[in-house]
Design a protein around this motif. Sequence first.
Motif, PDB file in Angstrom:
ATOM      1  N   MET A  24       0.868  -1.245   0.007  1.00 27.90           N
ATOM      2  CA  MET A  24       0.007   0.008   0.135  1.00 27.90           C
ATOM      3  C   MET A  24       0.762   1.066  -0.013  1.00 27.90           C
ATOM      4  N   GLN A  25       1.971   1.202   0.679  1.00 23.16           N
ATOM      5  CA  GLN A  25       3.149   2.313   0.659  1.00 23.16           C
ATOM      6  C   GLN A  25       3.361   2.621  -0.724  1.00 23.16           C
ATOM      7  N   PHE A  26       3.310   1.723  -1.603  1.00 24.15           N
ATOM      8  CA  PHE A  26       3.649   2.283  -2.950  1.00 24.15           C
ATOM      9  C   PHE A  26       2.731   3.223  -3.524  1.00 24.15           C
ATOM     10  N   PHE A  60       3.342 -10.913  -2.179  1.00 29.71           N
ATOM     11  CA  PHE A  60       3.182  -9.333  -2.097  1.00 29.71           C
ATOM     12  C   PHE A  60       1.427  -9.183  -2.211  1.00 29.71           C
ATOM     13  N   ASP A  61       1.204  -8.222  -1.382  1.00 34.27           N
ATOM     14  CA  ASP A  61      -0.235  -7.832  -1.489  1.00 34.27           C
ATOM     15  C   ASP A  61      -0.403  -6.452  -1.751  1.00 34.27           C
ATOM     16  N   THR A  62      -1.367  -6.290  -2.788  1.00 36.20           N
ATOM     17  CA  THR A  62      -1.633  -4.815  -3.346  1.00 36.20           C
ATOM     18  C   THR A  62      -3.132  -4.765  -3.655  1.00 36.20           C
ATOM     19  N   VAL A 156     -11.391 -12.842   0.342  1.00 34.81           N
ATOM     20  CA  VAL A 156     -11.979 -11.525   0.834  1.00 34.81           C
ATOM     21  C   VAL A 156     -11.494 -10.818   1.564  1.00 34.81           C
ATOM     22  N   SER A 157     -11.936  -9.460   1.944  1.00 36.64           N
ATOM     23  CA  SER A 157     -11.145  -8.558   3.102  1.00 36.64           C
ATOM     24  C   SER A 157     -12.331  -8.026   3.796  1.00 36.64           C
ATOM     25  N   ASN A 158     -12.092  -7.840   5.209  1.00 40.98           N
ATOM     26  CA  ASN A 158     -12.855  -7.018   6.052  1.00 40.98           C
ATOM     27  C   ASN A 158     -14.302  -7.739   6.099  1.00 40.98           C
ATOM     28  N   PHE A 159     -14.595  -9.122   5.678  1.00 37.49           N
ATOM     29  CA  PHE A 159     -15.704  -9.590   5.675  1.00 37.49           C
ATOM     30  C   PHE A 159     -16.049 -10.212   7.409  1.00 37.49           C
ATOM     31  N   ASN A 181      -9.463 -14.679   4.372  1.00 35.38           N
ATOM     32  CA  ASN A 181      -9.949 -13.055   4.656  1.00 35.38           C
ATOM     33  C   ASN A 181      -8.988 -12.307   5.358  1.00 35.38           C
ATOM     34  N   GLN A 182      -8.917 -11.038   4.645  1.00 32.68           N
ATOM     35  CA  GLN A 182      -7.727 -10.385   5.172  1.00 32.68           C
ATOM     36  C   GLN A 182      -8.322  -9.259   5.945  1.00 32.68           C
ATOM     37  N   VAL A 183      -7.992  -9.190   7.227  1.00 35.39           N
ATOM     38  CA  VAL A 183      -8.589  -8.168   8.200  1.00 35.39           C
ATOM     39  C   VAL A 183      -7.699  -7.592   9.194  1.00 35.39           C
ATOM     40  N   TRP A 211      -3.947  -7.509   8.353  1.00 35.23           N
ATOM     41  CA  TRP A 211      -3.223  -6.040   7.791  1.00 35.23           C
ATOM     42  C   TRP A 211      -2.876  -5.479   8.898  1.00 35.23           C
ATOM     43  N   SER A 212      -2.167  -4.361   8.669  1.00 35.80           N
ATOM     44  CA  SER A 212      -1.618  -3.347   9.681  1.00 35.80           C
ATOM     45  C   SER A 212      -0.962  -4.282  10.813  1.00 35.80           C
ATOM     46  N   PRO A 213      -0.477  -5.237  10.726  1.00 35.63           N
ATOM     47  CA  PRO A 213      -0.017  -6.159  11.678  1.00 35.63           C
ATOM     48  C   PRO A 213       0.996  -5.506  12.838  1.00 35.63           C
ATOM     49  N   LEU A 214       1.714  -4.383  12.288  1.00 38.55           N
ATOM     50  CA  LEU A 214       2.640  -3.472  13.121  1.00 38.55           C
ATOM     51  C   LEU A 214       1.646  -2.042  13.676  1.00 38.55           C
ATOM     52  N   SER A 215       0.345  -2.384  13.580  1.00 44.16           N
ATOM     53  CA  SER A 215      -0.767  -1.237  14.032  1.00 44.16           C
ATOM     54  C   SER A 215      -0.117   0.176  13.697  1.00 44.16           C
ATOM     55  N   SER A 216       0.363   0.180  12.096  1.00 43.63           N
ATOM     56  CA  SER A 216       0.680   1.082  11.162  1.00 43.63           C
ATOM     57  C   SER A 216       1.884   1.776  11.801  1.00 43.63           C
ATOM     58  N   GLY A 217       2.856   0.807  12.326  1.00 41.42           N
ATOM     59  CA  GLY A 217       4.351   1.297  13.003  1.00 41.42           C
ATOM     60  C   GLY A 217       4.262   1.492  14.342  1.00 41.42           C
ATOM     61  N   GLY A 221       7.664   0.475  18.246  1.00 41.34           N
ATOM     62  CA  GLY A 221       8.200   1.222  19.354  1.00 41.34           C
ATOM     63  C   GLY A 221       8.915   2.274  18.943  1.00 41.34           C
ATOM     64  N   LYS A 222       8.942   2.660  17.717  1.00 40.65           N
ATOM     65  CA  LYS A 222       9.704   3.841  17.175  1.00 40.65           C
ATOM     66  C   LYS A 222       9.208   5.096  17.854  1.00 40.65           C
ATOM     67  N   PHE A 223       7.644   5.479  17.818  1.00 34.05           N
ATOM     68  CA  PHE A 223       7.061   6.470  18.186  1.00 34.05           C
ATOM     69  C   PHE A 223       7.058   6.665  19.807  1.00 34.05           C
ATOM     70  N   ALA A 284       0.723 -12.521   7.937  1.00 38.46           N
ATOM     71  CA  ALA A 284       0.740 -11.208   8.027  1.00 38.46           C
ATOM     72  C   ALA A 284       1.445 -10.417   6.809  1.00 38.46           C
ATOM     73  N   ILE A 285       1.023  -9.192   6.602  1.00 33.91           N
ATOM     74  CA  ILE A 285       1.463  -8.447   5.495  1.00 33.91           C
ATOM     75  C   ILE A 285       1.908  -7.197   6.103  1.00 33.91           C
ATOM     76  N   PRO A 286       2.991  -7.002   6.788  1.00 38.93           N
ATOM     77  CA  PRO A 286       3.463  -5.603   7.231  1.00 38.93           C
ATOM     78  C   PRO A 286       4.108  -4.929   5.832  1.00 38.93           C
ATOM     79  N   GLY A 287       3.710  -3.739   5.973  1.00 41.31           N
ATOM     80  CA  GLY A 287       4.029  -2.645   4.756  1.00 41.31           C
ATOM     81  C   GLY A 287       5.463  -1.994   5.330  1.00 41.31           C
ATOM     82  N   ALA A 288       5.981  -1.468   3.954  1.00 42.29           N
ATOM     83  CA  ALA A 288       7.503  -1.103   4.330  1.00 42.29           C
ATOM     84  C   ALA A 288       7.516   0.312   3.492  1.00 42.29           C
ATOM     85  N   SER A 289       8.111   1.464   4.028  1.00 40.78           N
ATOM     86  CA  SER A 289       8.399   2.274   3.357  1.00 40.78           C
ATOM     87  C   SER A 289       9.882   2.669   3.339  1.00 40.78           C
ATOM     88  N   LYS A 290      10.548   1.814   3.764  1.00 40.99           N
ATOM     89  CA  LYS A 290      11.988   1.896   3.627  1.00 40.99           C
ATOM     90  C   LYS A 290      12.508   0.342   3.352  1.00 40.99           C
TER      91      LYS A 290
HETATM   92  N1  LIG Z   1      -7.571  -5.118   3.315  1.00 44.05           N
HETATM   93  C1  LIG Z   1      -7.349  -3.893   3.992  1.00 44.05           C
HETATM   94  O1  LIG Z   1      -8.481  -3.069   4.104  1.00 44.05           O
HETATM   95  C2  LIG Z   1      -6.263  -3.138   4.195  1.00 44.05           C
HETATM   96  C3  LIG Z   1      -6.091  -2.005   5.249  1.00 44.05           C
HETATM   97  C4  LIG Z   1      -4.884  -1.573   5.199  1.00 44.05           C
HETATM   98  C5  LIG Z   1      -3.645  -2.203   5.211  1.00 44.05           C
HETATM   99  N2  LIG Z   1      -3.819  -3.206   4.257  1.00 44.05           N
HETATM  100  C6  LIG Z   1      -2.748  -3.997   3.821  1.00 44.05           C
HETATM  101  O2  LIG Z   1      -1.966  -4.303   5.089  1.00 44.05           O
HETATM  102  C7  LIG Z   1      -0.540  -3.933   4.836  1.00 44.05           C
HETATM  103  C8  LIG Z   1       0.264  -3.313   6.056  1.00 44.05           C
HETATM  104  O3  LIG Z   1      -0.683  -2.433   6.530  1.00 44.05           O
HETATM  105  P1  LIG Z   1      -0.176  -0.854   7.149  1.00 44.05           P
HETATM  106  O4  LIG Z   1       0.879  -0.324   6.077  1.00 44.05           O
HETATM  107  O5  LIG Z   1      -1.503  -0.085   7.344  1.00 44.05           O
HETATM  108  O6  LIG Z   1       0.408  -1.167   8.534  1.00 44.05           O
HETATM  109  P2  LIG Z   1       1.716  -1.797   9.213  1.00 44.05           P
HETATM  110  O7  LIG Z   1       2.396  -2.997   8.480  1.00 44.05           O
HETATM  111  O8  LIG Z   1       1.134  -2.204  10.540  1.00 44.05           O
HETATM  112  O9  LIG Z   1       2.680  -0.611   9.442  1.00 44.05           O
HETATM  113  C9  LIG Z   1       3.599  -0.277   8.444  1.00 44.05           C
HETATM  114  C10 LIG Z   1       4.229   0.865   8.616  1.00 44.05           C
HETATM  115  O10 LIG Z   1       4.905   0.935   9.883  1.00 44.05           O
HETATM  116  C11 LIG Z   1       6.187   1.250   9.729  1.00 44.05           C
HETATM  117  N3  LIG Z   1       7.282   0.343   9.548  1.00 44.05           N
HETATM  118  C12 LIG Z   1       7.145  -1.046   9.233  1.00 44.05           C
HETATM  119  N4  LIG Z   1       8.288  -1.606   9.521  1.00 44.05           N
HETATM  120  C13 LIG Z   1       9.051  -0.972  10.373  1.00 44.05           C
HETATM  121  C14 LIG Z   1      10.401  -1.129  10.882  1.00 44.05           C
HETATM  122  N5  LIG Z   1      10.968  -2.291  10.768  1.00 44.05           N
HETATM  123  N6  LIG Z   1      10.708  -0.108  11.693  1.00 44.05           N
HETATM  124  C15 LIG Z   1      10.164   1.127  11.664  1.00 44.05           C
HETATM  125  N7  LIG Z   1       9.098   1.416  11.123  1.00 44.05           N
HETATM  126  C16 LIG Z   1       8.428   0.201  10.545  1.00 44.05           C
HETATM  127  C17 LIG Z   1       6.436   2.297   8.418  1.00 44.05           C
HETATM  128  O11 LIG Z   1       6.158   3.269   8.768  1.00 44.05           O
HETATM  129  P3  LIG Z   1       6.453   4.652   8.004  1.00 44.05           P
HETATM  130  O12 LIG Z   1       6.085   4.554   6.886  1.00 44.05           O
HETATM  131  O13 LIG Z   1       6.031   5.683   8.751  1.00 44.05           O
HETATM  132  O14 LIG Z   1       7.913   4.661   8.268  1.00 44.05           O
HETATM  133  C18 LIG Z   1       5.170   1.359   7.572  1.00 44.05           C
HETATM  134  O15 LIG Z   1       4.689   2.229   6.770  1.00 44.05           O
HETATM  135  C19 LIG Z   1      -0.771  -2.820   3.560  1.00 44.05           C
HETATM  136  O16 LIG Z   1       0.498  -2.558   2.888  1.00 44.05           O
HETATM  137  C20 LIG Z   1      -1.680  -3.363   2.744  1.00 44.05           C
HETATM  138  O17 LIG Z   1      -1.084  -4.133   1.866  1.00 44.05           O
HETATM  139  C21 LIG Z   1      -4.898  -3.750   3.834  1.00 44.05           C
END
Ligand SMILES: NC(=O)c1ccc[n+]([C@@H]2O[C@H](COP(=O)([O-])OP(=O)(O)OC[C@H]3O[C@@H](n4cnc5c(N)ncnc54)[C@H](OP(=O)(O)O)[C@@H]3O)[C@@H](O)[C@H]2O)c1
Length: 321
Positions: A24-26, A60-62, A156-159, A181-183, A211-217, A221-223, A284-290
């Motif tokens: 999603m970060q892409f 990969f999940d997009t 499916v997702s969010n079902f 089911n992606q939740v 999804w959001s397995p790291l609770s959006s980062g 613990g970085k924050f 789990a599908i963590p997202g990466a911006s780096k």
């Molecule tokens: N189906 C759905 O409705 C739904 C909804 C949301 C997401 N998704 C999917 O789930 C994926 C992941 O969800 P998400 O991106 O919301 O949440 P996430 O994986 O919980 O958090 C990703 C964010 O955490 C930070 N991060 C990740 N690894 C890190 C590390 N090792 N050290 C420091 N910071 C790190 C980055 O933040 P910074 O960018 O700030 O550095 C990154 O953008 C998405 O890419 C998407 O494919 C699906």
Amino acid sequence: MSNMQRRSLGQTNIEITPIGLGVMQFAGGKGIFRFAFPPMTQAAMNAIVQTAWEGGINWFDTAETYGKGWSEQGLARGLQAAGIDDGEVVVATKWWPVLRTAGNIRRTIADRQHFLAGYTIDLYQVHQPFSFSSPEAEMNAMADLVDAGKIRSVGVSNFSARQMRRAQRALAGRGYPLASNQVHYNLLHRGIERNGILDTAKELGITIIAWSPLSSGLLTGKFHQTPELLARTPRGRRLNLRRQIERSRPLIDLLTEIAPAYDATIAQVALNWLVHFHGDVVVAIPGASKVQHAAEAAATMRFQLSAADMQRIDEATRPPM
Ligand SMILES: NC(=O)c1ccc[n+]([C@@H]2O[C@H](COP(=O)([O-])OP(=O)(O)OC[C@H]3O[C@@H](n4cnc5c(N)ncnc54)[C@H](OP(=O)(O)O)[C@@H]3O)[C@@H](O)[C@H]2O)c1
């Protein structure tokens, strides 16, 4: 290494690693995603894809809605740049159902294929339950795509649990399993353990994709360690992160205490718990911006938390009955 072992995606013959990469970060900088993530160059996407792949992540999940094809295209180009062939990698994308009918699934599949540039859609998911069409109509349209060889499996997702059953039944009528089911699922958000979604997945052999397995980062613990980072985080995510910092501090302290024994980071402990606590059901599908985020996500698969440590984390995060 046993914990690197691949798992079946639901009851399909598709094999996935416990950790996939969410891209999603892409879509950073595009449409509403500019409020969540800054723009990313193709070179940065290439490096993230290559790092995830070399670290052992095989999928990969997009989604269509991540920048209207932008994330799909960035992923496909990243896979090409890394020299990864179609047959080696598992690609999951999603159809956006809101304000649409199931007929749109057939009408837009060529767009998905175009953006994915020849990479097979191994898993095609309905992104949300909200639609003008029923789950049954959607699953029939998806089954048509499987019949036509355009996708390999359906998710499916969010079902809800009930919606999962309806989708599963409709697909079974066509001879296909509901793969996943992606939740929303992470250590701070364990609702699926109470609302029937996880139990239904276990009963029917459906994979849960967290999804959001790291609770959006937050679960890195970085924050907590560097609160100034919040000010630099796009405002679409900032408020929610700030709101949860205090509530999550005891958990971060516990993960910080557990991590060194595994030579792991806080994020890796949080992800490791997610993909092992319930056996093989949850991936789990963590997202990466780096690049570093992708490397860390992949390296989660190099160890497994002990039963005792999983239990401690469970007790610290289990929602009250
Ligand atoms: N189906 C759905 O409705 C739904 C909804 C949301 C997401 N998704 C999917 O789930 C994926 C992941 O969800 P998400 O991106 O919301 O949440 P996430 O994986 O919980 O958090 C990703 C964010 O955490 C930070 N991060 C990740 N690894 C890190 C590390 N090792 N050290 C420091 N910071 C790190 C980055 O933040 P910074 O960018 O700030 O550095 C990154 O953008 C998405 O890419 C998407 O494919 C699906």
